[in-house]
Design a protein around this motif. Structure first.
Motif, PDB file in Angstrom:
ATOM      1  N   HIS A  52      12.000 -27.211  -9.256  1.00 56.30           N
ATOM      2  CA  HIS A  52      12.624 -28.425  -9.783  1.00 56.30           C
ATOM      3  C   HIS A  52      13.806 -28.924  -8.948  1.00 56.30           C
ATOM      4  CE1 HIS A  52      10.284 -28.842 -13.497  1.00 56.30           C
ATOM      5  NE2 HIS A  52      10.164 -27.526 -13.406  1.00 56.30           N
ATOM      6  N   PRO A  53      14.583 -28.044  -8.300  1.00 56.92           N
ATOM      7  CA  PRO A  53      15.659 -28.584  -7.457  1.00 56.92           C
ATOM      8  C   PRO A  53      15.184 -29.524  -6.351  1.00 56.92           C
ATOM      9  CG  PRO A  53      16.031 -26.256  -7.880  1.00 56.92           C
ATOM     10  CD  PRO A  53      14.667 -26.574  -8.424  1.00 56.92           C
ATOM     11  N   LEU A  54      13.885 -29.463  -5.992  1.00 57.68           N
ATOM     12  CA  LEU A  54      13.386 -30.375  -4.963  1.00 57.68           C
ATOM     13  C   LEU A  54      13.460 -31.820  -5.416  1.00 57.68           C
ATOM     14  CD1 LEU A  54      10.229 -28.563  -3.528  1.00 57.68           C
ATOM     15  CD2 LEU A  54      12.480 -28.779  -2.493  1.00 57.68           C
ATOM     16  N   THR A  55      13.485 -32.050  -6.732  1.00 53.89           N
ATOM     17  CA  THR A  55      13.552 -33.435  -7.193  1.00 53.89           C
ATOM     18  C   THR A  55      14.840 -34.118  -6.754  1.00 53.89           C
ATOM     19  OG1 THR A  55      14.525 -32.732  -9.301  1.00 53.89           O
ATOM     20  CG2 THR A  55      12.127 -32.904  -9.190  1.00 53.89           C
ATOM     21  N   ASP A  73      15.399 -20.188 -14.712  1.00 59.32           N
ATOM     22  CA  ASP A  73      14.544 -21.349 -14.492  1.00 59.32           C
ATOM     23  C   ASP A  73      15.147 -22.159 -13.362  1.00 59.32           C
ATOM     24  OD1 ASP A  73      13.535 -24.067 -14.684  1.00 59.32           O
ATOM     25  OD2 ASP A  73      12.570 -23.365 -16.527  1.00 59.32           O
ATOM     26  N   GLN A  74      14.318 -22.486 -12.371  1.00 59.32           N
ATOM     27  CA  GLN A  74      14.855 -23.148 -11.189  1.00 59.32           C
ATOM     28  C   GLN A  74      15.395 -24.537 -11.489  1.00 59.32           C
ATOM     29  OE1 GLN A  74      11.674 -23.018  -8.451  1.00 59.32           O
ATOM     30  NE2 GLN A  74      11.693 -20.813  -8.293  1.00 59.32           N
ATOM     31  N   SER A  75      15.016 -25.115 -12.618  1.00 56.68           N
ATOM     32  CA  SER A  75      15.559 -26.431 -12.943  1.00 56.68           C
ATOM     33  C   SER A  75      17.020 -26.358 -13.301  1.00 56.68           C
ATOM     34  CB  SER A  75      14.767 -27.031 -14.113  1.00 56.68           C
ATOM     35  OG  SER A  75      14.914 -26.215 -15.265  1.00 56.68           O
ATOM     36  N   THR A  86      11.828 -31.949 -17.302  1.00 53.83           N
ATOM     37  CA  THR A  86      12.987 -31.189 -17.784  1.00 53.83           C
ATOM     38  C   THR A  86      12.772 -29.686 -17.697  1.00 53.83           C
ATOM     39  OG1 THR A  86      12.123 -31.327 -20.044  1.00 53.83           O
ATOM     40  CG2 THR A  86      13.660 -33.048 -19.320  1.00 53.83           C
ATOM     41  N   GLY A  87      11.579 -29.216 -17.468  1.00 47.46           N
ATOM     42  CA  GLY A  87      11.317 -27.789 -17.372  1.00 47.46           C
ATOM     43  C   GLY A  87       9.854 -27.529 -17.108  1.00 47.46           C
ATOM     44  N   SER A  88       9.524 -26.231 -16.949  1.00 50.42           N
ATOM     45  CA  SER A  88       8.157 -25.863 -16.619  1.00 50.42           C
ATOM     46  C   SER A  88       7.348 -25.428 -17.831  1.00 50.42           C
ATOM     47  CB  SER A  88       8.153 -24.736 -15.580  1.00 50.42           C
ATOM     48  OG  SER A  88       8.641 -25.201 -14.355  1.00 50.42           O
ATOM     49  N   TYR A  89       8.025 -25.093 -18.940  1.00 47.15           N
ATOM     50  CA  TYR A  89       7.336 -24.706 -20.166  1.00 47.15           C
ATOM     51  C   TYR A  89       6.333 -23.580 -19.928  1.00 47.15           C
ATOM     52  CZ  TYR A  89       9.268 -29.063 -21.995  1.00 47.15           C
ATOM     53  OH  TYR A  89      10.111 -30.062 -22.375  1.00 47.15           O
TER      54      TYR A  89
END
Length: 918
Positions: free
Chosen positions: A768-771, A845-847, A806-809
């Motif tokens: 998620h940080p790639l966003t 979580d990477q986000s 918002t997350g990977s769930y």
């Protein structure tokens, strides 16, 4: 060497003492030492010694033996009438098969019957319908080198399709090999054999076949001025060698092969006046791979054009399975060729779209064409068999039946509006002369055998009609004889009969033997009767049998003349076959468009994109053509890319639709360039020159490559070969290593694709940080698949939207998949602990991972601050957490990722990882 191949050792030691027949077998095994020799003995193909032991095991047949003065040899045989099924098993076991037939009639020679190899059966040179797997092309390839140039030639021996190309880049040739997927390859001296995939048989062939002069001479026997037809000496070497190999496997050694000097064998293969020239090879198509959208082996597999990726997937869950509504084998092959080689030229694409558009709107015409095309036989393979003199009378009738429907097909195109359909109307030559010849010469329902009569129609040949009349009159005399002899002798039970051993006879039962006339001559004694012949009956028998034998010989002679006359029209038949195939493929595309509600895409010239090199992909309401056919419902999604929006970072949970979305964009592009309509409400796009994919996890255990190494190899290819005219699909890059390494690699690759390559890219990721890169990279943007949670369960909407997820769930998806509740509960606890731990590092979580300081400045730039040359906000996890040594953490901070190539980044990561391990 395989002990089943080559001359048997036991025979070699006593070769001069062997019986003539066994010596024939020994010599043929020596001459064809790379193949398993099937040696005709009567009604069987036999093998001996080690070959017999091997075939007996493989084919599960009885192992017997044959004895001569030199000893006893193991023997195993298969019936000639059912040889194809056994040959197929031998091919699957990896053998080439040399078929040695009797080339003399046993009754016409006083010594041993002569035998010769009439064909060598290999995976890439099959022509027998029973052995060919389906209607698709079955190619044999040749690869040749000349200086820096590498050439590839491809030949389908069953249809005569012959292609050639060349390049100075071995990767380009490897891609073309993957595109056409040959069953077999011959590789010239100095040419790299590793360009051929593992499942393709590599066949040794004499290096002299690739000699420039020999190859040119061979080509000149088929085509005028091959130097003008082909682009390089490498192509001439590859094409000439492939033709020589094709003649060789069809019996090219039969002439000129005698003697101990092996050069005579080679000279026979290359002789300009070879009796085994393949007359139906009349067209050689030289193409440039850059004329078509390039799909390498990875892309072909990932996009599921011809084979499903899932081990347990439906066999028809492929793009060709959705599109293929063709009515004939010709159309099916043409459609597959179009899918292998989508077009780049907007005018050529538009010409196909025009035809599909017209056929889609004309429902009755389309359906009538489809019905008529059902009656079309495989003209390419038919004329191939006819030219090779392997066609029987039923094959000729199949050709006639196909020609009979051509006028009806032409009539449906008489008032066509678009240029492509008008051209097809003009090119649909009904070959009326060929049709009339077959109608006049061949009976409507001929037998399979062509040497036993009953195939030539009455009235076609006066001499044959006279012989048949003689035979008929004789048989009528025989029929009348029974009644006349009963009246003359008073024997009511007397009968006249015939058998193949004793000929015609008069049979009288034992109680009536006293009434037999004096002119009856005893022919055969049975248990309850005697059989007789009279001088008149014997004379009539000679007359009838002689007439029938001469009639059979005359029929066979006439049939061969008709077959040769048709073979002379091979180019006309092939031109008709190509027109029919093209029409069938267009009707198929129109049928799919009508059935599945596809739209006509608008193809843009590059000049209309705002830049010479940029791509435009603008799809409204796009759908995945395969997935929508296998699911009860499908949610359409838009896709919009141009110069200002060319790199999409796509996030969302597993199963939300990221991979499906990326593939559907690529498949819509591909379908549009094939000439098909596409599954969407509307579509506008610039032709793409290459599609790259890095999708899914796989390994290469046999090749010693892990899943991660396979992924890195594929990525290296993309970064090396992609450009601004490419479409790149990346799915979960960097998952095969640690989170920190994976995120670093993913970010470096994303930046490189944006800054250096300029390719239109769809990157689905859980990093998620790639966003946050979308804030730094001008042409990057984010997309996500939203989900809801209802009563603790994940609800997928499969709708794409701007922004990041918002997350990977992951835990919720595990719950939906049925993971045991205890495992799910423990997972939730661990996630909660990681969220509360400020230095959980890779476990969080990477986000939620905070950005690292900008390299060398100590200032975070993830808040949208201005990006300076030589630096970039990095989204990788903190490097100074846990028990990471300070020096390694410092080195990580100091890395200037913006100025490292992906390979350099990997090297640095590997070095730092080794420091940690030490």
């Amino acid at each position: 060497m395989d002990s089943a191949l080559g001359p048997p050792d036991a025979m070699a030691e006593k070769r001069d003492e062997l019986t003539p027949m066994m010596r024939q077998y020994h010599d043929l095994c020596a001459r064809y030492d790379d193949a398993l020799v099937l040696f005709q003995v009567g009604d069987f193909y036999e093998t001996f010694c080690e070959a017999a032991e091997r075939t007996a095991r493989l084919l599960e047949i009885t192992l017997t033996s044959r004895e001569d003065s030199t000893g006893e040899y193991p023997m195993a045989g298969i019936p000639i009438d059912n040889a194809e099924s056994y040959v197929e098993e031998l091919l699957e076991a990896g053998y080439r098969v040399a078929v040695a037939d009797q080339v003399e009639e046993p009754g016409e020679t006083s010594g041993v019957v002569e035998r010769a190899v009439t064909r060598v059966i290999t995976p890439g040179t099959l022509t027998e319908d029973e052995l060919l797997a389906g209607d698709d092309n079955n190619f044999v390839a040749a690869i040749a080198r000349d200086g820096d140039a590498l050439a590839l030639s491809l030949l389908d021996v069953s249809t005569g399709d012959f292609l050639a190309t060349s390049s100075t880049a071995s990767e380009s040739i490897a891609d073309e090999v993957s595109r056409f997927d040959p069953s077999e390859a011959v590789v010239g001296p100095d040419a790299p054999a590793d360009l051929v995939p593992e499942d393709c048989m590599v066949t040794p062939f004499d290096a002299r076949a690739f000699d420039r002069d020999r190859a040119g001479e061979k080509l000149s026997t088929y085509f005028r001025n091959p130097d003008a037809l082909l682009a390089s000496d490498a192509e001439i070497r590859a094409c000439g060698a492939l033709l020589a190999y094709a003649e060789y496997v069809r019996g090219g050694e039969h002439e000129g092969e005698r003697g101990e000097d092996d050069d005579r064998r080679v000279d026979a293969v290359f002789a300009a006046d070879s009796a085994h020239r393949l007359e139906y090879i009349t067209r050689l198509t030289r193409y440039d791979p850059r004329e078509y959208l390039l799909l390498d082996a990875v892309a072909l597999r990932s996009l599921e054009l011809f084979e499903p990726r899932a081990v347990y997937g439906r066999e028809d869950a492929t793009l060709v399975g959705v599109l293929d509504e063709t009515a004939s084998a010709l159309g099916g092959r043409k459609l597959r060729d179009w899918l292998r080689r989508p077009l780049l030229d907007p005018d050529r694409i538009a010409a196909r779209h025009d035809a599909v558009d017209e056929l889609t709107g004309a429902v009755q015409r389309r359906e009538r064409l489809h019905d008529r095309l059902r009656d079309v036989y495989d003209l390419e393979r038919l004329i191939g068999r006819i030219s090779r003199e392997r066609a029987n009378a039923r094959d000729l009738r199949s050709l006639r039946d196909t020609l009979a429907v051509v006028p009806e097909i032409r009539a449906q195109l008489a008032d066509a509006d678009c240029d492509r359909l008008q051209d097809l109307h003009a090119n649909l030559d009904p070959l009326a002369d060929v049709r009339e010849l077959i109608e006049d010469a061949i009976v409507a329902d001929p037998p399979i055998e062509i040497t036993e009569g009953g195939i030539i129609a009455e009235g076609y040949d006066e001499d044959l009609d006279a012989l048949r009349e003689t035979a008929r009159n004789g048989k009528q005399w025989i029929d009348d004889l029974e009644e006349a002899e009963r009246d003359r002798t008073g024997i009511d039970s007397l009968k006249v009969g015939y058998n193949s051993v004793h000929g015609y006879y008069i049979e009288v039962t034992n109680p009536n033997l006293d009434a037999v006339p004096e002119n009856y001559q005893r022919r055969q004694t049975l248990k309850n009767s005697e059989r007789f012949v009279t001088p008149e009956l014997k004379e009539r028998e000679d007359e009838i049998v002689g007439a029938e034998e001469r009639a059979d010989e005359r029929e066979y002679e006439l049939f061969r003349e008709v077959r040769r006359e048709i073979a002379e029209e091979v180019e006309r038949v092939q031109a008709l076959a190509d027109a029919v195939a093209t029409l069938d493929a267009l009707v198929s595309l129109a049928t799919a468009a009508a059935q599945y509600d596809y739209c006509r895409p608008e193809i843009l010239d590059r000049d209309g994109t705002g830049g010479d090199d940029g791509l435009v992909i603008d799809v409204e309401g796009g759908r995945h053509p395969v997935v929508e056919r296998t699911q009860e419902s499908f949610v359409p999604n838009d896709a919009r890319f141009d110069d200002d929006r060319r790199l999409a970072v796509i996030t969302g949970p597993n199963m939300s639709g990221k991979s499906t979305y990326m593939r559907q964009v690529a498949q819509i592009v591909l379908l549009a360039q094939v000439g098909s309509f596409v599954p969407a409400r509307s579509a506008r796009l610039t032709p793409v020159e290459r599609i790259f994919t890095r999708v899914g996890a796989s390994d290469d255990i046999a090749g010693g490559r892990s899943t991660f190494m396979v992924e890195m190899d594929e990525l290296a290819t993309i970064l090396r070969e992609a450009d601004e005219r490419s479409l790149v699909l990346l799915d979960e890059v960097g998952r095969g290593t640690s989170t920190a390494d994976g995120l670093a690699i993913a970010q470096a690759i994303t930046e490189h694709l944006h800054d250096e390559v300029g390719a239109t890219t769809l990157f689905a990721t859980h990093h998620h940080p790639l966003t946050e890169l979308a804030d730094d990279l001008p042409a990057a943007f984010t997309l996500h698949f939203e989900v809801d949670q209802e009563d603790g369960e994940v609800v997928f909407h499969h709708e794409i939207a701007p922004g990041a997820a918002t997350g990977s769930y992951g835990v919720e998806v595990a719950t939906a998949a049925g993971v045991p509740e205890s495992v799910v509960d423990r997972s939730r606890d661990l996630v909660a602990e990681a969220a509360d731990d400020p230095i959980a590092g890779d476990d969080r979580d990477q986000s939620e991972v905070s950005p690292v300081d900008d390299a060398g400045t100590g200032q975070a730039t993830a808040d949208g601050g201005e990006r300076t040359p030589g630096s970039r906000s990095s989204s990788e996890p903190r490097s100074d957490v846990g028990d990471v040594p300070t020096d390694v953490a410092a080195e990580l901070r100091a890395l200037d990722l913006a100025h490292l190539t992906p390979v350099e980044a990997l090297t640095e990561l590997d070095r730092l990882k080794r420091l940690l391990e030490e």
